[in-house]
Design an enzyme around this catalytic site. Structure first.
Site, PDB file in Angstrom:
ATOM      1  N   HIS A 168       2.851 -10.014  34.203  1.00 37.22           N
ATOM      2  CA  HIS A 168       2.577  -8.639  34.723  1.00 37.22           C
ATOM      3  C   HIS A 168       1.329  -8.246  33.720  1.00 37.22           C
ATOM      4  O   HIS A 168       0.911  -9.166  32.584  1.00 37.22           O
ATOM      5  CB  HIS A 168       3.483  -7.656  34.568  1.00 37.22           C
ATOM      6  CG  HIS A 168       4.338  -7.685  33.023  1.00 37.22           C
ATOM      7  ND1 HIS A 168       3.832  -7.036  32.147  1.00 37.22           N
ATOM      8  CD2 HIS A 168       5.714  -8.036  33.015  1.00 37.22           C
ATOM      9  CE1 HIS A 168       4.720  -7.097  31.171  1.00 37.22           C
ATOM     10  NE2 HIS A 168       5.850  -7.676  31.608  1.00 37.22           N
ATOM     11  N   SER A 203       9.037  -7.597  32.889  1.00 39.45           N
ATOM     12  CA  SER A 203       9.362  -8.288  34.201  1.00 39.45           C
ATOM     13  C   SER A 203      10.878  -7.697  34.698  1.00 39.45           C
ATOM     14  O   SER A 203      10.923  -7.987  35.904  1.00 39.45           O
ATOM     15  CB  SER A 203       9.685  -9.740  33.650  1.00 39.45           C
ATOM     16  OG  SER A 203       8.522 -10.345  33.007  1.00 39.45           O
ATOM     17  N   ARG A 204      11.500  -7.287  33.850  1.00 42.46           N
ATOM     18  CA  ARG A 204      12.910  -6.787  34.460  1.00 42.46           C
ATOM     19  C   ARG A 204      12.743  -5.497  35.235  1.00 42.46           C
ATOM     20  O   ARG A 204      13.508  -5.200  35.963  1.00 42.46           O
ATOM     21  CB  ARG A 204      13.801  -6.543  33.272  1.00 42.46           C
ATOM     22  CG  ARG A 204      14.351  -7.918  32.639  1.00 42.46           C
ATOM     23  CD  ARG A 204      15.432  -7.593  31.592  1.00 42.46           C
ATOM     24  NE  ARG A 204      16.158  -8.758  31.253  1.00 42.46           N
ATOM     25  CZ  ARG A 204      15.755  -9.613  29.921  1.00 42.46           C
ATOM     26  NH1 ARG A 204      14.809  -8.927  29.172  1.00 42.46           N
ATOM     27  NH2 ARG A 204      16.248 -10.531  29.700  1.00 42.46           N
ATOM     28  N   HIS A 219       1.462  -8.649  29.780  1.00 42.81           N
ATOM     29  CA  HIS A 219       1.334 -10.252  29.484  1.00 42.81           C
ATOM     30  C   HIS A 219      -0.262 -10.537  29.611  1.00 42.81           C
ATOM     31  O   HIS A 219      -0.812 -11.281  28.440  1.00 42.81           O
ATOM     32  CB  HIS A 219       1.816 -11.188  30.389  1.00 42.81           C
ATOM     33  CG  HIS A 219       3.402 -11.314  30.310  1.00 42.81           C
ATOM     34  ND1 HIS A 219       3.966 -11.030  31.596  1.00 42.81           N
ATOM     35  CD2 HIS A 219       4.337 -11.542  29.311  1.00 42.81           C
ATOM     36  CE1 HIS A 219       5.310 -10.924  31.156  1.00 42.81           C
ATOM     37  NE2 HIS A 219       5.623 -11.540  29.928  1.00 42.81           N
ATOM     38  N   GLY A 276       7.421 -15.990  31.876  1.00 42.97           N
ATOM     39  CA  GLY A 276       6.731 -16.166  33.107  1.00 42.97           C
ATOM     40  C   GLY A 276       7.082 -14.626  33.931  1.00 42.97           C
ATOM     41  O   GLY A 276       7.408 -13.797  33.200  1.00 42.97           O
ATOM     42  N   GLN A 289      18.031 -17.793  24.298  1.00 43.65           N
ATOM     43  CA  GLN A 289      18.147 -16.398  23.775  1.00 43.65           C
ATOM     44  C   GLN A 289      18.784 -15.373  24.601  1.00 43.65           C
ATOM     45  O   GLN A 289      18.784 -14.231  24.544  1.00 43.65           O
ATOM     46  CB  GLN A 289      16.637 -16.019  23.667  1.00 43.65           C
ATOM     47  CG  GLN A 289      15.847 -15.977  25.001  1.00 43.65           C
ATOM     48  CD  GLN A 289      14.396 -15.762  24.587  1.00 43.65           C
ATOM     49  OE1 GLN A 289      13.780 -16.549  24.278  1.00 43.65           O
ATOM     50  NE2 GLN A 289      13.942 -14.646  24.936  1.00 43.65           N
ATOM     51  N   GLY A 314       3.627  -8.736  22.166  1.00 48.74           N
ATOM     52  CA  GLY A 314       3.725  -7.374  22.422  1.00 48.74           C
ATOM     53  C   GLY A 314       4.688  -6.532  21.494  1.00 48.74           C
ATOM     54  O   GLY A 314       5.552  -6.948  21.067  1.00 48.74           O
TER      55      GLY A 314
HETATM   56  O1  PAF Z   1       8.988 -12.098  24.589  1.00 50.14           O
HETATM   57  C1  PAF Z   1       9.187 -13.202  25.362  1.00 50.14           C
HETATM   58  O2  PAF Z   1       8.996 -13.453  26.618  1.00 50.14           O
HETATM   59  C2  PAF Z   1      10.144 -14.186  24.877  1.00 50.14           C
HETATM   60  O3  PAF Z   1      11.003 -13.571  24.034  1.00 50.14           O
HETATM   61  C3  PAF Z   1       9.506 -15.300  23.997  1.00 50.14           C
HETATM   62  C4  PAF Z   1       8.789 -14.774  22.977  1.00 50.14           C
HETATM   63  C5  PAF Z   1       8.465 -16.009  25.030  1.00 50.14           C
HETATM   64  C6  PAF Z   1      10.550 -16.276  23.518  1.00 50.14           C
HETATM   65  O4  PAF Z   1      10.995 -16.956  24.477  1.00 50.14           O
END
Ligand code: PAF
Length: 284
Positions: free
Chosen positions: A37, A189-190, A40, A34, A64, A150
């Protein structure tokens, strides 16, 4: 107005996928966390070139994130995200709660042997186990024919490719190019965490990659020298702390000393407290 189905449960997502497959659709999947940007959105646009039913997931995957990382602070704006994915032609958005994905007594993880022992995996030891686990689960839930990731998260992309090969997922993985802001900074996003001053410092990641490319193209083969030049450039900016700068084999991620064929240069740098990554293939 385009209609988008917003799905919160695994059962509903799986039955959506079964119905879509039953109609003969090619399901293309873009997993995200989410706060979308243009990077994505480019994955979604790439996806629609290859299939007809675009499914996006928004799930901030707790497994993660390591202790002390930005799980709680991770930026969120679901309403805006829904609008963005709808405009891109997404037919279904899967956005489950963490307890839906990781039920009580959850205990199964997907861990790769070698790829996570490099680059980001060194300072984020559980990260790729979390990524591989959630992506494997999402693949079983969304049942895509194709999934798009990506190249900015280069290590993630090759971890997923390896997992798909090793576990025989019948899914075609597409890697889409890095999308950059007009000034060159890789979209993330960061980036929203950065102050205007830090943003200028953050540009040093891309500048150091461009400089490395120039060096390699003009005949420099010594990876140590290329890394030193990048390190000097980044350190000349305040508020930067280098996690790693690496020149490595683009498939195994093993370090390369002498550049004789295309290699991956990848780096991770903290700017203030924000950890940013970037990479580029260098061709001699
Ligand atoms: O790249 C990401 O945003 C995340 O690592 C993913 C692939 C959605 C897994 O949580």
């Amino acid at each position: 107005m385009r209609v988008i189905e917003i799905i919160h449960t695994i059962a509903k997502m799986q039955s959506y996928a079964d119905q879509s497959r039953g109609k003969g659709n090619i399901i293309v999947f873009v997993p995200t966390m989410g706060y979308l940007h243009a990077g994505h959105l480019s994955l979604m646009q790439e996806g629609l070139k290859h299939g007809d039913d675009l499914v996006v997931s928004i799930f901030i995957n707790p497994t993660q994130f390591g202790p002390g990382e930005d799980l709680d602070a991770y930026p969120r704006d679901l309403e805006r995200d829904i609008e963005l994915v709808r405009k891109e032609g997404t037919k279904a958005l899967f956005t489950p709660e963490a307890k839906e994905i990781y039920g009580s007594h959850y205990q199964t993880y997907v861990a790769l042997d070698k790829l996570p022992d490099h680059l980001c995996g060194i300072s984020r030891p559980i990260h790729f186990r979390g990524v591989a686990t959630v992506v494997a689960k999402l693949f079983n839930i969304v049942k895509p024919h194709i999934a798009v990731f990506g190249q900015k998260d280069y290590q993630q992309l090759i971890v997923i490719r390896q997992m798909v090969k090793d576990l025989n997922f019948d899914i075609n993985i597409i890697g889409a190019p890095i999308v950059r802001e007009p000034d060159g900074i890789a979209m993330s996003s960061r980036n929203s965490y950065l102050t205007p001053r830090q943003r200028i410092c953050a540009l040093s990641l891309y500048e150091s990659l461009l400089n490395a490319r120039r060096l390699v193209e003009s005949g420099e083969k010594d990876a140590v020298k290329i890394i030193a030049a990048a390190s000097d450039l980044i350190k000349s900016h305040p508020e930067t702390t280098i996690d790693y700068i690496a020149v490595c084999d683009s498939e195994t991620l093993d370090e390369v000393q002498i550049i004789e064929q295309p290699v991956l240069m990848a780096l991770a740098v903290k700017v203030g407290t924000t950890r940013l990554i970037d990479n580029m293939i260098l061709k001699p």
